[in-house]
Every structure is written in structure tokens, then in C-alpha cells.
Design an enzyme around this catalytic site. Structure first.
Site, mmCIF file in Angstrom:
data_model
loop_
_atom_site.group_PDB
_atom_site.id
_atom_site.type_symbol
_atom_site.label_atom_id
_atom_site.label_comp_id
_atom_site.label_asym_id
_atom_site.label_seq_id
_atom_site.Cartn_x
_atom_site.Cartn_y
_atom_site.Cartn_z
ATOM 1 N N GLU A 10 -13.743 -8.659 1.071
ATOM 2 C CA GLU A 10 -12.658 -9.007 0.157
ATOM 3 C C GLU A 10 -11.348 -8.905 0.928
ATOM 4 O O GLU A 10 -11.268 -8.220 1.947
ATOM 5 C CB GLU A 10 -12.603 -8.031 -1.026
ATOM 6 C CG GLU A 10 -13.863 -7.920 -1.840
ATOM 7 C CD GLU A 10 -13.789 -6.778 -2.850
ATOM 8 O OE1 GLU A 10 -12.728 -6.122 -2.919
ATOM 9 O OE2 GLU A 10 -14.787 -6.518 -3.532
ATOM 10 N N LYS A 12 -7.747 -7.361 1.521
ATOM 11 C CA LYS A 12 -7.116 -6.077 1.221
ATOM 12 C C LYS A 12 -5.662 -6.340 0.853
ATOM 13 O O LYS A 12 -4.857 -6.752 1.681
ATOM 14 C CB LYS A 12 -7.185 -5.130 2.419
ATOM 15 C CG LYS A 12 -6.634 -3.755 2.066
ATOM 16 C CD LYS A 12 -6.480 -2.856 3.247
ATOM 17 C CE LYS A 12 -5.961 -1.492 2.778
ATOM 18 N NZ LYS A 12 -4.684 -1.610 2.022
ATOM 19 N N ARG A 17 -3.003 1.231 -5.665
ATOM 20 C CA ARG A 17 -4.370 1.482 -6.102
ATOM 21 C C ARG A 17 -4.339 2.179 -7.458
ATOM 22 O O ARG A 17 -3.611 3.149 -7.659
ATOM 23 C CB ARG A 17 -5.079 2.345 -5.071
ATOM 24 C CG ARG A 17 -6.515 2.709 -5.407
ATOM 25 C CD ARG A 17 -7.455 1.561 -5.102
ATOM 26 N NE ARG A 17 -8.823 2.014 -5.338
ATOM 27 C CZ ARG A 17 -9.548 2.680 -4.445
ATOM 28 N NH1 ARG A 17 -9.027 2.984 -3.264
ATOM 29 N NH2 ARG A 17 -10.780 3.048 -4.715
ATOM 30 N N ARG A 35 -3.694 6.294 -7.750
ATOM 31 C CA ARG A 35 -4.564 7.089 -6.883
ATOM 32 C C ARG A 35 -4.042 8.521 -6.743
ATOM 33 O O ARG A 35 -4.805 9.447 -6.534
ATOM 34 C CB ARG A 35 -4.678 6.430 -5.505
ATOM 35 C CG ARG A 35 -5.603 7.187 -4.562
ATOM 36 C CD ARG A 35 -5.926 6.392 -3.319
ATOM 37 N NE ARG A 35 -4.742 6.048 -2.542
ATOM 38 C CZ ARG A 35 -4.775 5.368 -1.416
ATOM 39 N NH1 ARG A 35 -5.925 4.932 -0.946
ATOM 40 N NH2 ARG A 35 -3.669 5.090 -0.755
ATOM 41 N N GLU A 63 -6.207 -2.856 -7.989
ATOM 42 C CA GLU A 63 -4.911 -2.780 -7.338
ATOM 43 C C GLU A 63 -3.863 -3.462 -8.206
ATOM 44 O O GLU A 63 -4.065 -4.587 -8.687
ATOM 45 C CB GLU A 63 -4.981 -3.494 -5.981
ATOM 46 C CG GLU A 63 -3.861 -3.171 -5.044
ATOM 47 C CD GLU A 63 -4.196 -2.014 -4.112
ATOM 48 O OE1 GLU A 63 -3.317 -1.631 -3.330
ATOM 49 O OE2 GLU A 63 -5.326 -1.501 -4.172
ATOM 50 N N LYS A 215 -11.700 -0.352 5.777
ATOM 51 C CA LYS A 215 -10.509 -1.178 5.933
ATOM 52 C C LYS A 215 -10.578 -1.864 7.298
ATOM 53 O O LYS A 215 -10.763 -1.216 8.311
ATOM 54 C CB LYS A 215 -9.244 -0.325 5.872
ATOM 55 C CG LYS A 215 -9.014 0.373 4.552
ATOM 56 C CD LYS A 215 -7.766 1.240 4.627
ATOM 57 C CE LYS A 215 -7.548 1.998 3.335
ATOM 58 N NZ LYS A 215 -6.355 2.890 3.421
#
Length: 353
Positions: A10, A12, A17, A35, A63, A215
Site C-alpha cells: 500500500e 504510505k 495515524r 496513536r 490515517e 515501512k
């Protein structure tokens, strides 16, 4: 990482978040948590309102993104329905107790959903990702339209090989305004916490379920800058000069070093001691705890984002700056100029546009 088909890819995104919680008993029936475990529904009222179309007993991870509606974008950026903006566009929302969504019509926000944690009241975090993804896709077929696109599901990256994914990663910022790719094993459970990615060794030892999210970011922006100010650190670094300010050359009008970034990380212990000794031997002035340093040391400074800022002397602010190299091979005269930094700013604006 082995077979690429075992890893979902996907984009980023550069946002906040967050989780949407839709349950009975909550104020308005919805909570949105960052987060950092902060309630943020009041800062994003359009998302909180749109989330009421979710069935009770739903928790979605995703997100919060700044979004430009109605502007053509790439397939990964939302197609003709618009595209994401950089994190800078979210800053007007942050730390406000309450926000009127009507003030932000031109550049609104969306919630990009990428995982389903609770479904029909059942905790499904232990289910493999491919099952959670299928349930999320089924849910979003109706939710995205009913929410007016405020809650949406960005598409997966369509790239079959690692080479194709590396190419997609390399173009992520330019084409889609993304920071790179996220790689998620299709059989992995949902792991809580920042360090949930696991390691290659843990995947080999314990199987795919040990793997979380990886990541795979694009290369950061970077410039070569000169150390000009220093201040002692705190905690374990108390007594050592470890908080640095770096400057780049401004040839107009008189060739001075203009401060443009502060950085506190990136040097190892030996380098910190060597820089500390240089600072003590080459301080030319001081203002309280800050020492002005003879401009002799050059460092490569990397950062994730860049924006205009009238609060900074250079007119530019950078996001997440850190030291990536001590450029002992360069003289101060070979450091970058403010024109170089403005060129990076212009490139970032083009990605945003």
C-alpha cells in the site's frame, strides 16, 4: 522477504495515524483516537459525522489525511475525486479544541481506512490480514459512498514483482504525494505498538504471523549544512553539547550562514564526544545556554517534509530533521545554499499540487 505475492503493498501516507471506534454508549456514537491515545474527534468533525454510517460494533484503523477534493490525481491518490496533501496542510487543525469544518472546504480531510479491528462487535485482530482486508473491502463498498468519500479505502499497489514495487516506491512521492510503501504479510495478525514489525529472523523462526507492517519509505530530502549553534542536551546527554543548529549559505546580500534546521540525533557516541570537544574549543560567542560555533563542521541533514514558515529566519521549516552523515570531506564553503533548500521546497509544492 521472499514471495512478493505474500506481501500486500500500500502507499504510505503522510497524515495522522488514528482509529475510528463506532459503539453504543459513546458521545455521538463515535470516538476517534490518535496513536498517542488522544481523542481527536473534535478536531475532525466531518470524519466524526461521516463515521456514524459505520455499523455499531466497528473499529477501523487508518490515517487522517489532508485532502484536496475535486482535483484530478493519480490512481493511488484518489483518481478524479482528488488527492492527498502533505502533513503541512493538517497543521491548522492540530491542538484546536473544536473545529468548524466549513472553514476547510477547499482543503478538507478524509480517513483512509486500511485495517478492520472489530467487525459486528467481534474482535478480529488475530485473524489473518487477508481476511480482515476482505471484510474491510466489503464494508467500504457502501460506507465510502454513504460518507461522501470522507471515509475511503485507498487501493493496494498493483505491482507483482519486487522490482515493480521498488519502482512504485521510487515514484510514490512524485505521483501520489506518499512517503513510500507499506508492506504487510497477508497472513499476519494485527500487532499493537510501534515496534510491531518483527524482524526477518522472527518471520523465519515463527512464521508469517510474526511479521507485522514494514515501512519502505522514499529517500528523504537532504542538504549539506554547517554547524553554527550548539546547546547542551538533557538526561543521559546532560553535560554534552548535543543539540545543534545548522545553517546554509545565503549569498544575498553578503554571504552569511542562515539557520534553517535543528537536529538532535544521528551521531554515534564517539562522534558526539568529538563534536562536543570541537564546540568547547571553537565557541566564539554565547547567549545564555547557546554557544555560537566557528563555522567549520559540515553535516548532511535529512528530513521528511519541508514548508514555508514566516516564523523561521530562513522562511522555511523542515519536518523530522536528523543528521545522516558527518561530511568531513567537505569544507564549509561547499555546503548548500538557501537556493538549494528553496528548490526542495518548490519540488515539495509540485508533489502537493
Amino acid at each position: 522477504l521472499g514471495d512478493p505475492s505474500a506481501w500486500q503493498a500500500e502507499y504510505k501516507w503522510d497524515g495522522i495515524r488514528a482509529q475510528i471506534v463506532r459503539r453504543e454508549g459513546l458521545a455521538g456514537g463515535v470516538a476517534i483516537w490518535s496513536r498517542g491515545e488522544e481523542p481527536i474527534a473534535s478536531q475532525f468533525p466531518e470524519i466524526a459525522s461521516a463515521a456514524r454510517v459505520l455499523p455499531v460494533g466497528t473499529v477501523i484503523d487508518g490515517e487522517v489525511l489532508a485532502w484536496r477534493f475535486g482535483v484530478p490525481g493519480g490512481a493511488g491518490a484518489g483518481g478524479e475525486d482528488g488527492g492527498p496533501l502533505s502533513f503541512n496542510a493538517l497543521q491548522t487543525r492540530l491542538n484546536r479544541k473544536r473545529v468548524q469544518a466549513s472553514l476547510f472546504d477547499a482543503e478538507g480531510v478524509v480517513f483512509a481506512a486500511f485495517d478492520l479491528l472489530e467487525h459486528e462487535g467481534a474482535d478480529i485482530r488475530a485473524a489473518p490480514l487477508h481476511e480482515r482486508r476482505a471484510a474491510l473491502e466489503a464494508l467500504m463498498r457502501t460506507v465510502q459512498a454513504q460518507s461522501g468519500g470522507v471515509i475511503r479505502m485507498p487501493p493496494k499497489v498493483r505491482a507483482a514483482t519486487w522490482e515493480q514495487r521498488e519502482a512504485a516506491r521510487g515514484m510514490a512521492r512524485e505521483l501520489h504525494g506518499a512517503e513510500g510503501l507499506m508492506l504487510k504479510h497477508v497472513d499476519s495478525a494485527y500487532h499493537a505498538g510501534r515496534g510491531a514489525g518483527g524482524t526477518i529472523a522472527s518471520i523465519a523462526r515463527n512464521g508469517a504471523a510474526a511479521g507485522g507492517w514494514w515501512k519502505w519509505k522514499v529517500d528523504p530530502y537532504s542538504v549539506d549544512a554547517v554547524l553554527i549553534y550548539a546547546q547542551q542536551g538533557s538526561g543521559r546527554r546532560a553535560g554534552l553539547y548535543t543539540d545543534y543548529t545548522f545553517g546554509v549559505w545565503d549569498p544575498d546580500p553578503s554571504g552569511v550562514l542562515t539557520p534553517f534546521a535543528k537536529a538532535y540525533s544521528g551521531l554515534d557516541n564517539d562522534e558526539i564526544r568529538r563534536v562536543d570537544a570541537f564546540i568547547r574549543a571553537n565557541s566564539v560567542d554565547r547567549a545564555g545556554p547557546v554557544r555560537m560555533i566557528l563555522p567549520k563542521l559540515v553535516f548532511e541533514i535529512s528530513f521528511e517534509g519541508i514548508q514555508e514558515s514566516p516564523r523561521h529566519r530562513s522562511g522555511i521549516a523542515v519536518r523530522f530533521p536528523r543528521i545522516t552523515r558527518w561530511r568531513s570531506d567537505k569544507t564549509p564553503e561547499q555546503a548548500d545554499t538557501i537556493s538549494t533548500v528553496r528548490g526542495l521546497l518548490n519540488a515539495a509544492k509540485m508533489c502537493d499540487g
